[in-house]
Write a protein that holds these residues in place. Structure first.
Motif, mmCIF file in Angstrom:
data_model
loop_
_atom_site.group_PDB
_atom_site.id
_atom_site.type_symbol
_atom_site.label_atom_id
_atom_site.label_comp_id
_atom_site.label_asym_id
_atom_site.label_seq_id
_atom_site.Cartn_x
_atom_site.Cartn_y
_atom_site.Cartn_z
ATOM 1 N N ILE A 112 35.472 62.344 16.623
ATOM 2 C CA ILE A 112 35.189 62.791 15.259
ATOM 3 C C ILE A 112 36.213 62.211 14.297
ATOM 4 N N VAL A 113 35.784 61.986 13.058
ATOM 5 C CA VAL A 113 36.664 61.546 11.980
ATOM 6 C C VAL A 113 36.676 62.626 10.909
ATOM 7 N N LEU A 114 37.870 63.010 10.476
ATOM 8 C CA LEU A 114 38.043 63.922 9.346
ATOM 9 C C LEU A 114 38.420 63.058 8.153
ATOM 10 N N PRO A 115 37.539 62.941 7.162
ATOM 11 C CA PRO A 115 37.724 61.940 6.110
ATOM 12 C C PRO A 115 38.689 62.370 5.014
ATOM 13 N N GLY A 116 38.974 61.436 4.121
ATOM 14 C CA GLY A 116 39.715 61.762 2.919
ATOM 15 C C GLY A 116 38.837 62.528 1.949
ATOM 16 N N ILE A 155 36.096 75.900 2.806
ATOM 17 C CA ILE A 155 34.780 75.927 3.446
ATOM 18 C C ILE A 155 34.927 76.183 4.943
ATOM 19 N N GLY A 156 35.863 75.486 5.556
ATOM 20 C CA GLY A 156 35.997 75.553 7.010
ATOM 21 C C GLY A 156 36.491 76.873 7.538
ATOM 22 N N THR A 157 37.230 77.626 6.724
ATOM 23 C CA THR A 157 37.795 78.888 7.205
ATOM 24 C C THR A 157 37.042 80.114 6.717
ATOM 25 N N ASN A 158 36.087 79.929 5.831
ATOM 26 C CA ASN A 158 35.381 81.080 5.276
ATOM 27 C C ASN A 158 33.922 81.174 5.718
ATOM 28 N N TYR A 192 36.479 75.977 15.739
ATOM 29 C CA TYR A 192 35.733 75.043 16.580
ATOM 30 C C TYR A 192 36.363 73.652 16.549
ATOM 31 N N LEU A 193 36.827 73.224 15.382
ATOM 32 C CA LEU A 193 37.475 71.922 15.283
ATOM 33 C C LEU A 193 38.808 71.898 16.022
ATOM 34 N N GLN A 195 47.121 76.198 2.112
ATOM 35 C CA GLN A 195 46.336 75.130 2.722
ATOM 36 C C GLN A 195 46.001 75.528 4.156
ATOM 37 N N ALA A 196 44.709 75.570 4.478
ATOM 38 C CA ALA A 196 44.288 75.862 5.848
ATOM 39 C C ALA A 196 44.438 74.603 6.688
ATOM 40 N N LEU A 197 45.164 74.708 7.797
ATOM 41 C CA LEU A 197 45.423 73.567 8.666
ATOM 42 C C LEU A 197 44.705 73.742 10.011
ATOM 43 N N ILE A 198 44.167 72.659 10.524
ATOM 44 C CA ILE A 198 43.625 72.652 11.875
ATOM 45 C C ILE A 198 44.764 72.474 12.868
ATOM 46 N N GLY A 199 45.721 71.621 12.521
ATOM 47 C CA GLY A 199 46.884 71.395 13.376
ATOM 48 C C GLY A 199 46.564 70.450 14.527
ATOM 49 N N GLY A 200 47.552 70.295 15.402
ATOM 50 C CA GLY A 200 47.400 69.428 16.562
ATOM 51 C C GLY A 200 48.331 68.239 16.560
#
Length: 306
Positions: free
Chosen positions: A46-50, A59-62, A80-81, A115-120
């Protein structure tokens, strides 16, 4: 689109997802836009774009979703991400890089938790390091490795890095491979943030997230930007020129002058590309250039070889 080849998703909540699809398809991938957890099924990467990292985070956390079987508790797209990026090839560009960072400074002051972070990825990033939209620019950056596990680019030509209101990586952990660095001056807002960050680090704080800092000097009544570092004197500038001329190759270092850059000699080396195992991050927008080398590297070295 190729009828065969790896299936690579592009997060399509917001941002430059169509441009990434075009590049990925040009190097032989099948692509799909990812908006819900079910779109992650059967992906090879997967690519997470600019784009706008705060908007993506909101959007991703709500939005919560249950699995197709209904056996799991509801989870956000971000969760999920996080699970996907633990094992599958994942590439974050610009805003996508911010999302994959473990630590972030300069987060939004008007959004809860900044800022919501996915992290990793064990990196500390500074949002909008280079400034606002008017400070966007293109510069030569180190090219990607020629193959997996090879940090030597064998004198390949530089990659045209497009930086649009771009972040910068301030530091990387011991298990992170640095693939590219640039020398650049932070914008005025970022310079004040970095000054405050340094104070916190020197005080022994472990800074995971830090919001924007008031960069205006409100004591003078004119609301000018705070001076973080004063401009060098004429004699200091002359000494610098003499030093460069005696150091050979250093005389060819390019200085970037951007609108809104901070005062004086705040220029520093920052990281623009990193990799750790299955995760790749770049601060610039490779999908906007006509150069497909970073997409080719991600596909060949991280998706297909996996």
């Amino acid at each position: 689109m190729a009828e065969e080849g790896p299936l690579v998703g592009v997060l399509a909540l917001q941002g430059a997802f169509e441009e990434h699809q075009r590049c990925l398809e040009s190097v032989g991938c099948r692509t799909v836009q990812v908006r819900t957890p079910v779109d992650l099924n059967n992906l090879d990467g997967i690519v997470l774009p600019g784009g706008e990292s705060t908007a993506m985070g909101l959007i991703g956390t709500n939005t919560t979703t249950t699995s197709s079987t209904g056996s799991d508790k509801p989870k956000t797209m971000w969760q999920y991400l996080q699970e996907f990026s633990q094992n599958k090839p994942t590439w974050g560009t610009c805003a996508g890089m911010i999302l994959l960072a473990e630590k972030c400074v300069g987060t939004s002051a008007v959004i809860e938790d900044g800022q919501a972070l996915i992290g990793g990825m064990d990196i500390t990033v500074c949002r909008n390091y280079f400034g606002s939209q008017v400070s966007s620019f293109e510069m030569d950056t180190p090219p990607p490795p020629l193959s997996d596990g090879d940090s030597n680019n064998n004198n390949s030509p530089p990659f045209p890095g497009v930086f649009i209101r771009a972040p910068a990586i301030l530091s990387a952990g011991p298990n992170v491979t640095v693939l590219g660095r640039v020398v650049a001056t932070p914008c005025r807002q970022a310079a004040v943030i970095l000054q405050e960050l340094q104070k916190k680090v020197e005080a022994g704080e472990n800074v995971v997230k830090m919001g924007v800092v008031d960069s205006l000097d409100r004591t003078s009544g004119s609301l000018d930007y705070k001076v973080v570092m004063t401009a060098p004197t004429a004699s200091e500038e002359e000494e610098k020129k003499e030093g460069l001329s005696s150091e050979g190759d250093d005389a060819n270092v390019t200085t970037i002058h951007l609108p809104g850059a901070s005062d004086g000699t705040n220029s520093r080396e920052v990281i623009c590309a990193v990799r750790r195992d299955n995760i790749l991050c770049t601060a610039f927008h490779p999908e906007i250039s006509n150069d497909l080398r970073w997409h080719q590297f991600f596909v060949n070295a991280m998706v297909i070889k996996r």
